[in-house]
Design an enzyme around this catalytic site. Structure first.
Site, PDB file in Angstrom:
ATOM      1  N   ASP A   1      -5.215 -48.704 -14.193  1.00 26.71           N
ATOM      2  CA  ASP A   1      -4.339 -48.692 -13.022  1.00 26.71           C
ATOM      3  C   ASP A   1      -4.841 -47.623 -12.059  1.00 26.71           C
ATOM      4  OD1 ASP A   1      -1.590 -49.671 -11.867  1.00 26.71           O
ATOM      5  OD2 ASP A   1      -1.612 -47.484 -11.624  1.00 26.71           O
TER       6      ASP A   1
ATOM      7  N   ASP B   1       1.484 -46.178 -15.739  1.00 24.32           N
ATOM      8  CA  ASP B   1       1.454 -47.604 -15.401  1.00 24.32           C
ATOM      9  C   ASP B   1       0.432 -48.354 -16.260  1.00 24.32           C
ATOM     10  OD1 ASP B   1       3.315 -46.991 -13.532  1.00 24.32           O
ATOM     11  OD2 ASP B   1       2.174 -47.682 -11.787  1.00 24.32           O
TER      12      ASP B   1
ATOM     13  N   HIS C   1       4.640 -45.565 -10.934  1.00 30.10           N
ATOM     14  CA  HIS C   1       3.633 -45.388  -9.885  1.00 30.10           C
ATOM     15  C   HIS C   1       2.744 -44.175 -10.122  1.00 30.10           C
ATOM     16  CE1 HIS C   1       5.122 -48.664  -7.454  1.00 30.10           C
ATOM     17  NE2 HIS C   1       6.360 -48.181  -7.536  1.00 30.10           N
TER      18      HIS C   1
ATOM     19  N   GLU D   1      -3.957 -45.476  -8.343  1.00 33.25           N
ATOM     20  CA  GLU D   1      -3.101 -45.126  -7.215  1.00 33.25           C
ATOM     21  C   GLU D   1      -4.028 -44.827  -6.045  1.00 33.25           C
ATOM     22  OE1 GLU D   1       0.070 -45.512  -7.302  1.00 33.25           O
ATOM     23  OE2 GLU D   1       0.094 -45.907  -9.467  1.00 33.25           O
TER      24      GLU D   1
END
Length: 599
Positions: free
Chosen positions: A37, A183, A178, A39
């Site tokens: 994942d 995540d 998040h 960000e």
């Protein structure tokens, strides 16, 4: 969270055609996944930056490792991203830049399947970062949990396919927030839950899961089992209907892999989707090597005319251009080659192409174009072509049969079996004249006729050279150390075999010759096989790694035959495809001087 109950597939990994392990055939329980994942600062991959990376490596429900780090994106962090993720500029300032993080991340990904929720987004940012900083993208296999959820879960079960919704549905031990590593851990639980579901869809391997996530038709999904238990060998495959009728015939160097592709999202042909709906089983015919598979495919299509093979709509529909055997010969388009003393050119795939080649001949030599049977005693009124000087008017006895033969018929006969130079030169001279007068459309029309005629002449002389030979035995080494062997008689593949690796091929070759089909000669350049089969054989024989073992005669073509105009044909085809009236064609004359002609 307890170890997930993986749907058990076979523990034996399948081998690909070259003997190596096929990653797509590995069961999901034995596959190593890196669940990732990211960000980011938002926006598109080429404009935004990565702010955090989280990844978890798992196999068989067991965690093998973690990778997590903040990343300095090198660009300002939008305020809404801080509100969404809790990541601040102060947190990112001491973090390493992406070019420092990438080597370790790519090493963590090595040999694993990349899993992400809405994978195209994460993959897009990673690929852009690799390209920007000069790292090659390893192109791992990718599994998208969002796409899997869309296929495996109904709206009654989950209202949407957001990561938070799926994590709640599968009772993940980690709640998505998040932040990249949390995540990623939630996505691991979602992946495990989805894999449990996939068993009810008969999805047991990595390849099955990747294809399941794609948009395939219900017919493809319901017929996937037809690809089971097929061999990974060269051969022919036949899709059959409930009444055992062949619906579709194909060939491949790896039958199992090729048939499996019909049940993937990459197969979008409407007629194939219709065929799959009617198919109930797939039959495989193993072949010694790829050449035998290609030939068997052609023969099966010609014999059974499967409705979903395009070429079987008009099986064996070929025509010939015939110069009749009479006092004043004429050209005629006929369906069959006969041993009647006439001269033939072909075969052509359509009447239109044959007529185009005939028009090219008429441009070069003064053959009569009427269909009358002319008498040597009685005159027939001449047509307009005689008045225009395009015909020597044999109907009015303006020319003797001997003179007519020399001026009109003989150049065509010589062109089919020997040197087509006079005919080709005459056409090129007319093209040059039209070009000089800036009549480019008419020149282009003559160019099309030249192309049709040259193709036929080159093709026929190549076929004729091979079909004259009672037998050719040839071999080429395969990638496993054995020898592919072909026995060819009068242009027809009479036997095929492959010798075992590290063994002398002579016993296999002798056995193939002893069991080879008896092939009798006949009239014409393709007496024993279709033109397409003989051309496939020719292509195999002309490969640089094919060796001629034995021949029963000389395999030769005319020294000044049509093949010497192959370069001219290529240039004409290029000019025609580009619709370019300025491309110049050149033909080498007897003194090897080049004459250039503008089209």
């Amino acid at each position: 969270m307890a170890q997930p109950a993986y749907v058990q597939g076979t523990l034996d990994t399948l081998l690909s055609a070259d003997g190596s392990v096929d990653p797509a055939a590995v069961s999901l329980a034995d596959t190593t996944f890196v669940v990732l994942d990211l960000e980011t600062t938002g926006g598109a991959p080429d404009g935004g930056g990565i702010t955090e990376i989280g990844a978890v490596k798992v196999r068989g429900g067991q965690q093998l490792g973690e990778f997590g780090t903040l990343v300095n994106p090198g660009v300002p962090l939008p305020p809404f991203i801080t509100v969404l993720t809790g990541i601040t500029e102060a947190m990112l300032r001491p973090a390493p830049p992406i070019e420092t993080v990438l080597p370790a991340l790519l090493e963590f990904l090595r040999g694993a399947v990349l899993v992400a929720h809405n994978a195209p987004y994460d993959v897009g940012f990673l690929k852009a970062a690799c390209a920007r900083h000069g790292y090659p993208w390893p192109a791992p296999r990718v599994l998208d949990t969002a796409a899997l959820a869309r296929r495996a879960l109904t709206r009654d079960e989950v209202p949407n396919r957001k990561l938070g919704t799926l994590a709640h549905f599968f009772r993940s031990a980690v709640e998505p927030n998040h932040r990249a590593l949390d995540d990623a851990k939630a996505t691991v639980d979602v992946l495990h839950g989805l894999i449990e579901r996939l068993g009810s869809y008969q999805v047991h391997t990595l390849g099955d899961a990747i294809e399941f996530a794609k948009a395939i038709t219900p017919a493809q999904r319901s017929r996937r089992h037809l690809a089971d238990n097929l061999p990974h060998v060269p051969g022919v495959y036949i899709f059959r209907a409930a009444d055992d009728r062949p619906l579709y015939v194909g060939t491949s160097k790896d039958v199992a892999t090729r048939v499996r592709s019909y049940f993937t999202a990459g197969e979008k042909r409407a007629r194939i989707s219709e065929m799959l709906t009617a198919a109930v089983r797939v039959e495989a015919v193993e072949c010694a090597h790829a050449l035998e598979a290609e030939v068997r495919e052609l023969r099966l299509i010609a014999s059974h005319a499967p409705p979903y093979n395009r070429r079987s709509k008009y099986p064996e529909r070929v025509v010939w251009l015939k110069l009749t055997a009479e006092a004043f010969p004429r050209l005629s388009v006929v369906r069959k080659f006969a041993d009647d003393g006439a001269t033939y050119l072909g075969p052509f795939s359509s009447r239109r192409t044959a007529e185009l080649a005939a028009a090219g001949v008429y441009d070069a030599v003064p053959l009569r174009q009427c269909n009358h049977k002319l008498s040597l005693r009685t005159k027939t009124p001449a047509c307009a072509l005689a008045e225009l000087g395009r015909c020597p008017a044999p109907c009015e006895h303006e020319i003797t049969p001997e003179e007519y033969d020399v001026r009109a018929a003989l150049p065509f006969r010589v062109a089919t079996s020997g040197d087509p130079g006079p005919v080709i030169e005459a056409i090129l001279a007319r093209i040059e004249t039209l070009s000089d007068r800036q009549r480019y459309e008419e020149a282009a029309t003559l160019r099309s006729r030249l192309i049709a005629l040259l193709r036929a002449l080159i093709r026929m002389q190549r076929l004729d050279a091979l079909t004259r030979l009672p037998e050719i035995v040839a071999a080429r080494r395969n990638d496993k150390g054995g020898w592919e062997i072909a026995v060819i008689r009068h242009g027809r593949l009479a036997a095929a075999a492959t010798s075992p690796p590290r063994e002398h091929p002579r016993p296999t070759l002798d056995a193939a010759r002893l069991t080879a089909e008896t092939v009798l000669p006949g009239p014409g350049p393709v007496p024993a096989a279709s033109a397409e089969e003989t051309e496939r054989v020719l292509a195999w024989l002309e490969r640089v790694d094919t060796r001629l073992v034995e021949t029963s005669g000389d395999w030769v073509s005319p020294a000044r035959g049509a093949a010497r105009f192959a370069a001219l044909l290529t240039r004409a085809e290029v000019a025609a495809s580009a619709q370019d009236s300025t491309v110049r064609l050149s033909v080498t004359d007897r003194s090897d001087d080049a004459r250039s002609l503008r089209l």
